[in-house]
Design a protein around this motif. Structure first.
Motif, PDB file in Angstrom:
ATOM      1  N   THR A 118      75.105  17.606  90.895  1.00 32.52           N
ATOM      2  CA  THR A 118      74.658  18.738  91.706  1.00 32.52           C
ATOM      3  C   THR A 118      73.452  19.412  91.051  1.00 32.52           C
ATOM      4  O   THR A 118      73.229  19.276  89.841  1.00 32.52           O
ATOM      5  N   PRO A 119      72.698  20.169  91.828  1.00 35.73           N
ATOM      6  CA  PRO A 119      71.600  20.941  91.228  1.00 35.73           C
ATOM      7  C   PRO A 119      72.077  21.864  90.111  1.00 35.73           C
ATOM      8  O   PRO A 119      71.383  22.027  89.102  1.00 35.73           O
ATOM      9  N   ALA A 120      73.244  22.444  90.252  1.00 38.83           N
ATOM     10  CA  ALA A 120      73.778  23.334  89.209  1.00 38.83           C
ATOM     11  C   ALA A 120      74.052  22.558  87.922  1.00 38.83           C
ATOM     12  O   ALA A 120      73.761  23.042  86.826  1.00 38.83           O
ATOM     13  N   LEU A 121      74.606  21.365  88.044  1.00 39.63           N
ATOM     14  CA  LEU A 121      74.861  20.536  86.865  1.00 39.63           C
ATOM     15  C   LEU A 121      73.550  20.139  86.205  1.00 39.63           C
ATOM     16  O   LEU A 121      73.419  20.234  84.975  1.00 39.63           O
ATOM     17  N   ILE A 122      72.587  19.716  86.998  1.00 36.56           N
ATOM     18  CA  ILE A 122      71.294  19.323  86.449  1.00 36.56           C
ATOM     19  C   ILE A 122      70.656  20.499  85.710  1.00 36.56           C
ATOM     20  O   ILE A 122      70.124  20.339  84.606  1.00 36.56           O
ATOM     21  N   GLU A 123      70.740  21.690  86.259  1.00 35.25           N
ATOM     22  CA  GLU A 123      70.160  22.866  85.595  1.00 35.25           C
ATOM     23  C   GLU A 123      70.841  23.137  84.258  1.00 35.25           C
ATOM     24  O   GLU A 123      70.186  23.439  83.269  1.00 35.25           O
ATOM     25  N   LYS A 124      72.165  23.001  84.213  1.00 34.91           N
ATOM     26  CA  LYS A 124      72.887  23.181  82.942  1.00 34.91           C
ATOM     27  C   LYS A 124      72.449  22.139  81.919  1.00 34.91           C
ATOM     28  O   LYS A 124      72.284  22.447  80.735  1.00 34.91           O
ATOM     29  N   LEU A 125      72.255  20.918  82.363  1.00 34.26           N
ATOM     30  CA  LEU A 125      71.824  19.857  81.459  1.00 34.26           C
ATOM     31  C   LEU A 125      70.398  20.080  80.975  1.00 34.26           C
ATOM     32  O   LEU A 125      70.081  19.784  79.824  1.00 34.26           O
ATOM     33  N   VAL A 126      69.547  20.621  81.836  1.00 35.43           N
ATOM     34  CA  VAL A 126      68.170  20.932  81.438  1.00 35.43           C
ATOM     35  C   VAL A 126      68.173  22.014  80.356  1.00 35.43           C
ATOM     36  O   VAL A 126      67.441  21.920  79.372  1.00 35.43           O
ATOM     37  N   VAL A 127      69.002  23.018  80.518  1.00 41.56           N
ATOM     38  CA  VAL A 127      69.119  24.078  79.508  1.00 41.56           C
ATOM     39  C   VAL A 127      69.587  23.474  78.186  1.00 41.56           C
ATOM     40  O   VAL A 127      69.034  23.777  77.120  1.00 41.56           O
ATOM     41  N   LEU A 128      70.581  22.616  78.242  1.00 44.83           N
ATOM     42  CA  LEU A 128      71.073  21.949  77.035  1.00 44.83           C
ATOM     43  C   LEU A 128      69.973  21.099  76.401  1.00 44.83           C
ATOM     44  O   LEU A 128      69.772  21.132  75.182  1.00 44.83           O
ATOM     45  N   TRP A 129      69.253  20.348  77.230  1.00 44.87           N
ATOM     46  CA  TRP A 129      68.143  19.523  76.732  1.00 44.87           C
ATOM     47  C   TRP A 129      67.108  20.395  76.018  1.00 44.87           C
ATOM     48  O   TRP A 129      66.692  20.092  74.907  1.00 44.87           O
TER      49      TRP A 129
ATOM     50  N   VAL B 190      62.259  16.540  83.266  1.00 42.87           N
ATOM     51  CA  VAL B 190      63.644  16.322  82.845  1.00 42.87           C
ATOM     52  C   VAL B 190      64.632  16.281  84.014  1.00 42.87           C
ATOM     53  O   VAL B 190      65.484  15.384  84.048  1.00 42.87           O
ATOM     54  N   PRO B 191      64.559  17.176  84.995  1.00 45.26           N
ATOM     55  CA  PRO B 191      65.538  17.096  86.092  1.00 45.26           C
ATOM     56  C   PRO B 191      65.522  15.738  86.805  1.00 45.26           C
ATOM     57  O   PRO B 191      66.580  15.155  87.056  1.00 45.26           O
ATOM     58  N   GLN B 192      64.348  15.229  87.095  1.00 46.69           N
ATOM     59  CA  GLN B 192      64.264  13.924  87.767  1.00 46.69           C
ATOM     60  C   GLN B 192      64.801  12.817  86.865  1.00 46.69           C
ATOM     61  O   GLN B 192      65.504  11.923  87.318  1.00 46.69           O
ATOM     62  N   ALA B 193      64.483  12.890  85.592  1.00 47.09           N
ATOM     63  CA  ALA B 193      64.978  11.881  84.652  1.00 47.09           C
ATOM     64  C   ALA B 193      66.507  11.901  84.593  1.00 47.09           C
ATOM     65  O   ALA B 193      67.151  10.842  84.576  1.00 47.09           O
ATOM     66  N   LEU B 194      67.093  13.088  84.584  1.00 45.38           N
ATOM     67  CA  LEU B 194      68.545  13.194  84.556  1.00 45.38           C
ATOM     68  C   LEU B 194      69.164  12.632  85.830  1.00 45.38           C
ATOM     69  O   LEU B 194      70.225  11.997  85.800  1.00 45.38           O
ATOM     70  N   ASN B 195      68.520  12.868  86.941  1.00 48.65           N
ATOM     71  CA  ASN B 195      69.016  12.316  88.211  1.00 48.65           C
ATOM     72  C   ASN B 195      68.896  10.805  88.267  1.00 48.65           C
ATOM     73  O   ASN B 195      69.679  10.132  88.935  1.00 48.65           O
ATOM     74  N   ASP B 196      67.908  10.255  87.580  1.00 51.20           N
ATOM     75  CA  ASP B 196      67.634   8.820  87.642  1.00 51.20           C
ATOM     76  C   ASP B 196      68.465   7.975  86.686  1.00 51.20           C
ATOM     77  O   ASP B 196      68.455   6.752  86.798  1.00 51.20           O
ATOM     78  N   VAL B 197      69.174   8.613  85.755  1.00 48.19           N
ATOM     79  CA  VAL B 197      69.987   7.844  84.794  1.00 48.19           C
ATOM     80  C   VAL B 197      71.034   7.068  85.564  1.00 48.19           C
ATOM     81  O   VAL B 197      71.794   7.622  86.363  1.00 48.19           O
TER      82      VAL B 197
END
Length: 55
Positions: free
Chosen positions: A10-21, A44-51
């Motif tokens: 979700t967008p919320a999960l991706i945002e949390k992961l970006v903060v962690l990154w 980073v958000p696109q990269a996280l989605n593409d994994v």
């Protein structure tokens, strides 16, 4: 550790992961300036989605 498939990222999960990154990069990549981190962060958000799944 739980794998989260691309369809459940979700967008919320991706945002949390970006903060962690970002926090991780700030303390481990001291050779990067704040501006450089901000520039890289744009991708980073696109990269996280593409994994893809590794299992």
């Amino acid at each position: 550790m739980e794998e989260i498939s691309q369809s459940r990222r979700t967008p919320a999960l991706i945002e949390k992961l970006v903060v962690l990154w970002e926090k991780s990069v700030e303390v481990s990549h001291l050779f990067l300036s704040t501006e450089e981190i901000s520039e890289i962060k744009k991708y980073v958000p696109q990269a996280l989605n593409d994994v893809k799944s590794s299992f």
